[in-house]
Design a protein around this motif. Structure first.
Motif, PDB file in Angstrom:
ATOM      1  N   ALA A  45     -37.810 -36.848  -1.768  1.00 46.09           N
ATOM      2  CA  ALA A  45     -38.657 -37.168  -0.421  1.00 46.09           C
ATOM      3  C   ALA A  45     -37.905 -36.739   0.882  1.00 46.09           C
ATOM      4  CB  ALA A  45     -38.939 -38.493  -0.387  1.00 46.09           C
ATOM      5  N   LEU A  46     -37.035 -35.624   0.766  1.00 41.72           N
ATOM      6  CA  LEU A  46     -35.930 -35.443   1.673  1.00 41.72           C
ATOM      7  C   LEU A  46     -36.571 -34.077   2.503  1.00 41.72           C
ATOM      8  CD1 LEU A  46     -32.463 -36.166   0.552  1.00 41.72           C
ATOM      9  CD2 LEU A  46     -33.526 -37.189   2.608  1.00 41.72           C
ATOM     10  N   THR A  47     -36.248 -33.636   3.806  1.00 43.48           N
ATOM     11  CA  THR A  47     -36.579 -32.429   4.304  1.00 43.48           C
ATOM     12  C   THR A  47     -35.209 -31.595   4.242  1.00 43.48           C
ATOM     13  OG1 THR A  47     -36.197 -33.111   6.408  1.00 43.48           O
ATOM     14  CG2 THR A  47     -38.443 -33.160   6.063  1.00 43.48           C
ATOM     15  N   THR A  48     -35.149 -30.430   4.484  1.00 47.70           N
ATOM     16  CA  THR A  48     -33.893 -29.732   4.256  1.00 47.70           C
ATOM     17  C   THR A  48     -33.127 -30.362   5.416  1.00 47.70           C
ATOM     18  OG1 THR A  48     -35.054 -27.799   3.403  1.00 47.70           O
ATOM     19  CG2 THR A  48     -33.026 -27.237   4.676  1.00 47.70           C
ATOM     20  N   ALA A  49     -33.701 -30.372   6.723  1.00 47.76           N
ATOM     21  CA  ALA A  49     -33.007 -30.874   7.850  1.00 47.76           C
ATOM     22  C   ALA A  49     -32.208 -32.248   7.676  1.00 47.76           C
ATOM     23  CB  ALA A  49     -33.939 -31.019   9.115  1.00 47.76           C
ATOM     24  N   GLU A  50     -33.229 -33.043   7.153  1.00 47.12           N
ATOM     25  CA  GLU A  50     -32.505 -34.250   6.671  1.00 47.12           C
ATOM     26  C   GLU A  50     -31.454 -34.492   5.551  1.00 47.12           C
ATOM     27  OE1 GLU A  50     -36.713 -37.072   7.225  1.00 47.12           O
ATOM     28  OE2 GLU A  50     -36.344 -36.161   5.342  1.00 47.12           O
ATOM     29  N   PHE A  51     -31.608 -33.426   4.854  1.00 49.10           N
ATOM     30  CA  PHE A  51     -30.480 -33.138   3.589  1.00 49.10           C
ATOM     31  C   PHE A  51     -29.261 -32.718   4.357  1.00 49.10           C
ATOM     32  CE2 PHE A  51     -28.653 -30.058   0.942  1.00 49.10           C
ATOM     33  CZ  PHE A  51     -28.398 -30.934  -0.201  1.00 49.10           C
ATOM     34  N   ASP A  52     -29.258 -31.612   5.098  1.00 50.63           N
ATOM     35  CA  ASP A  52     -28.252 -31.431   5.889  1.00 50.63           C
ATOM     36  C   ASP A  52     -27.482 -32.541   6.657  1.00 50.63           C
ATOM     37  OD1 ASP A  52     -28.758 -28.885   4.870  1.00 50.63           O
ATOM     38  OD2 ASP A  52     -29.875 -27.964   6.708  1.00 50.63           O
ATOM     39  N   VAL A  53     -28.258 -33.320   7.387  1.00 50.35           N
ATOM     40  CA  VAL A  53     -27.783 -34.291   7.981  1.00 50.35           C
ATOM     41  C   VAL A  53     -26.852 -35.289   7.262  1.00 50.35           C
ATOM     42  CG1 VAL A  53     -27.929 -36.218   9.826  1.00 50.35           C
ATOM     43  CG2 VAL A  53     -28.977 -33.951  10.448  1.00 50.35           C
ATOM     44  N   ILE A  54     -27.646 -35.835   6.112  1.00 52.99           N
ATOM     45  CA  ILE A  54     -26.851 -37.181   5.363  1.00 52.99           C
ATOM     46  C   ILE A  54     -25.822 -36.438   4.660  1.00 52.99           C
ATOM     47  CG2 ILE A  54     -28.964 -38.484   5.436  1.00 52.99           C
ATOM     48  CD1 ILE A  54     -29.404 -37.568   2.635  1.00 52.99           C
ATOM     49  N   VAL A  55     -25.782 -35.270   4.153  1.00 58.93           N
ATOM     50  CA  VAL A  55     -24.728 -34.705   3.543  1.00 58.93           C
ATOM     51  C   VAL A  55     -23.703 -34.104   4.441  1.00 58.93           C
ATOM     52  CG1 VAL A  55     -24.039 -32.531   2.076  1.00 58.93           C
ATOM     53  CG2 VAL A  55     -26.182 -33.641   1.555  1.00 58.93           C
ATOM     54  N   SER A  56     -23.845 -33.763   5.570  1.00 59.32           N
ATOM     55  CA  SER A  56     -22.807 -33.502   6.432  1.00 59.32           C
ATOM     56  C   SER A  56     -22.182 -34.903   6.720  1.00 59.32           C
ATOM     57  CB  SER A  56     -23.280 -33.022   7.782  1.00 59.32           C
ATOM     58  OG  SER A  56     -22.150 -32.516   8.711  1.00 59.32           O
ATOM     59  N   LEU A  57     -22.930 -35.588   6.970  1.00 59.22           N
ATOM     60  CA  LEU A  57     -22.074 -37.441   7.381  1.00 59.22           C
ATOM     61  C   LEU A  57     -21.471 -37.587   6.181  1.00 59.22           C
ATOM     62  CD1 LEU A  57     -25.176 -38.944   9.187  1.00 59.22           C
ATOM     63  CD2 LEU A  57     -22.892 -38.132  10.101  1.00 59.22           C
ATOM     64  N   ARG A  58     -21.716 -37.509   4.855  1.00 55.11           N
ATOM     65  CA  ARG A  58     -21.221 -38.138   3.815  1.00 55.11           C
ATOM     66  C   ARG A  58     -20.068 -37.209   3.345  1.00 55.11           C
ATOM     67  NH1 ARG A  58     -18.248 -39.048   0.670  1.00 55.11           N
ATOM     68  NH2 ARG A  58     -18.329 -39.880  -1.560  1.00 55.11           N
ATOM     69  N   ARG A  59     -20.034 -35.893   3.812  1.00 52.75           N
ATOM     70  CA  ARG A  59     -18.923 -34.998   3.434  1.00 52.75           C
ATOM     71  C   ARG A  59     -17.833 -35.247   4.694  1.00 52.75           C
ATOM     72  NH1 ARG A  59     -21.588 -30.386   3.892  1.00 52.75           N
ATOM     73  NH2 ARG A  59     -21.452 -30.179   6.228  1.00 52.75           N
ATOM     74  N   ARG A 114     -23.442 -29.190  16.254  1.00 54.78           N
ATOM     75  CA  ARG A 114     -22.670 -28.097  15.992  1.00 54.78           C
ATOM     76  C   ARG A 114     -22.292 -27.573  14.686  1.00 54.78           C
ATOM     77  NH1 ARG A 114     -19.887 -29.437  20.235  1.00 54.78           N
ATOM     78  NH2 ARG A 114     -18.230 -30.741  19.418  1.00 54.78           N
ATOM     79  N   SER A 115     -21.956 -28.440  13.668  1.00 46.78           N
ATOM     80  CA  SER A 115     -21.425 -28.261  12.534  1.00 46.78           C
ATOM     81  C   SER A 115     -22.860 -27.958  11.552  1.00 46.78           C
ATOM     82  CB  SER A 115     -20.962 -29.313  11.878  1.00 46.78           C
ATOM     83  OG  SER A 115     -21.952 -30.494  11.414  1.00 46.78           O
ATOM     84  N   LEU A 116     -24.045 -28.169  11.860  1.00 53.90           N
ATOM     85  CA  LEU A 116     -25.190 -27.888  11.356  1.00 53.90           C
ATOM     86  C   LEU A 116     -25.747 -26.709  11.989  1.00 53.90           C
ATOM     87  CD1 LEU A 116     -26.446 -31.486  10.500  1.00 53.90           C
ATOM     88  CD2 LEU A 116     -25.322 -29.962   8.878  1.00 53.90           C
ATOM     89  N   LEU A 117     -25.424 -26.251  12.966  1.00 51.78           N
ATOM     90  CA  LEU A 117     -25.921 -25.277  14.077  1.00 51.78           C
ATOM     91  C   LEU A 117     -27.429 -25.540  14.364  1.00 51.78           C
ATOM     92  CD1 LEU A 117     -25.041 -22.059  11.907  1.00 51.78           C
ATOM     93  CD2 LEU A 117     -23.737 -23.179  13.911  1.00 51.78           C
ATOM     94  N   LEU A 118     -27.424 -26.925  14.835  1.00 47.87           N
ATOM     95  CA  LEU A 118     -28.893 -27.412  15.020  1.00 47.87           C
ATOM     96  C   LEU A 118     -28.804 -27.535  16.751  1.00 47.87           C
ATOM     97  CD1 LEU A 118     -29.959 -30.134  12.795  1.00 47.87           C
ATOM     98  CD2 LEU A 118     -31.006 -28.144  12.924  1.00 47.87           C
ATOM     99  N   SER A 119     -29.891 -27.556  17.362  1.00 49.04           N
ATOM    100  CA  SER A 119     -29.851 -27.904  18.695  1.00 49.04           C
ATOM    101  C   SER A 119     -29.806 -29.620  18.951  1.00 49.04           C
ATOM    102  CB  SER A 119     -31.229 -27.605  19.517  1.00 49.04           C
ATOM    103  OG  SER A 119     -32.585 -28.458  18.892  1.00 49.04           O
ATOM    104  N   THR A 120     -29.280 -30.071  20.189  1.00 47.38           N
ATOM    105  CA  THR A 120     -29.118 -31.269  20.329  1.00 47.38           C
ATOM    106  C   THR A 120     -30.443 -32.295  20.176  1.00 47.38           C
ATOM    107  OG1 THR A 120     -29.122 -31.256  22.458  1.00 47.38           O
ATOM    108  CG2 THR A 120     -27.053 -31.232  21.630  1.00 47.38           C
ATOM    109  N   GLY A 121     -31.524 -31.300  20.532  1.00 46.48           N
ATOM    110  CA  GLY A 121     -32.878 -32.024  20.520  1.00 46.48           C
ATOM    111  C   GLY A 121     -33.302 -32.100  18.883  1.00 46.48           C
ATOM    112  N   GLY A 122     -33.139 -30.919  18.101  1.00 44.75           N
ATOM    113  CA  GLY A 122     -33.226 -30.916  16.760  1.00 44.75           C
ATOM    114  C   GLY A 122     -32.493 -32.043  15.825  1.00 44.75           C
ATOM    115  N   THR A 123     -31.218 -32.415  16.367  1.00 47.61           N
ATOM    116  CA  THR A 123     -30.534 -33.341  15.821  1.00 47.61           C
ATOM    117  C   THR A 123     -31.028 -34.657  15.950  1.00 47.61           C
ATOM    118  OG1 THR A 123     -28.385 -31.950  15.745  1.00 47.61           O
ATOM    119  CG2 THR A 123     -27.989 -34.062  15.508  1.00 47.61           C
TER     120      THR A 123
END
Length: 159
Positions: free
Chosen positions: A50-64, A78-87
């Protein structure tokens, strides 16, 4: 009849419009096909969690990022190449789910940081393990030396 879709595509363009083919055309198409296969394997795992790709990217980046599993929103973007609004939108979803919290930045009283909760850490670890296993399964029929040679070749392409 050739069962390889990339071979068929290259052959078709070779007959129909050969000037669109370059020495790199087959390599490019094969990388795109493999990327699609890997992305689908990841999406399948994420749907089960039950995760989106964006949610996965964020939680994995934080865990890493290591203990205490937190980052400034701008660094995360910056690390995910997302806009600040998207983040911010993804973070809001994760906060509602109890997977992350916003906390004051200890180094800057005006700023905030995003930190994984214990539940977020557990889900990030489960998701990254499931994703890695799904990707490993895709390559499981290949000899180890072929996988190693492919990795070396792709590293050379990147540099």
């Amino acid at each position: 009849m050739n069962d390889d879709p990339v071979d068929r595509l290259i052959a078709s363009w070779g007959q129909e419009l050969p000037e669109v083919l370059y020495p790199t055309s087959e390599l490019t198409k094969r990388i795109l096909v493999l990327s699609g296969v890997l992305n689908e394997a990841t999406r399948r795992v994420l749907r089960d969690l039950a995760l989106t790709t964006a949610e996965f990217d964020v939680i994995v980046s934080l865990r890493r990022s290591g203990t205490p599993y937190r980052q400034k929103p701008s660094d995360l973007s910056r690390s995910l190449l997302l806009s600040t609004g998207g983040t911010s939108n993804v973070t809001n979803q994760l906060v509602r789910r109890g997977l992350v919290v916003r906390e004051p930045d200890p180094a800057d009283g005006r700023g905030t940081q995003i930190r994984l909760t214990d539940e977020g850490v557990a889900l990030a670890e489960k998701a990254v393990k499931a994703s890695a296993a799904a990707h490993h399964e895709l390559w499981s029929g290949l000899p180890a030396e072929v996988v190693e040679q492919a990795a070396v070749a792709l590293r050379a392409l990147r540099t």
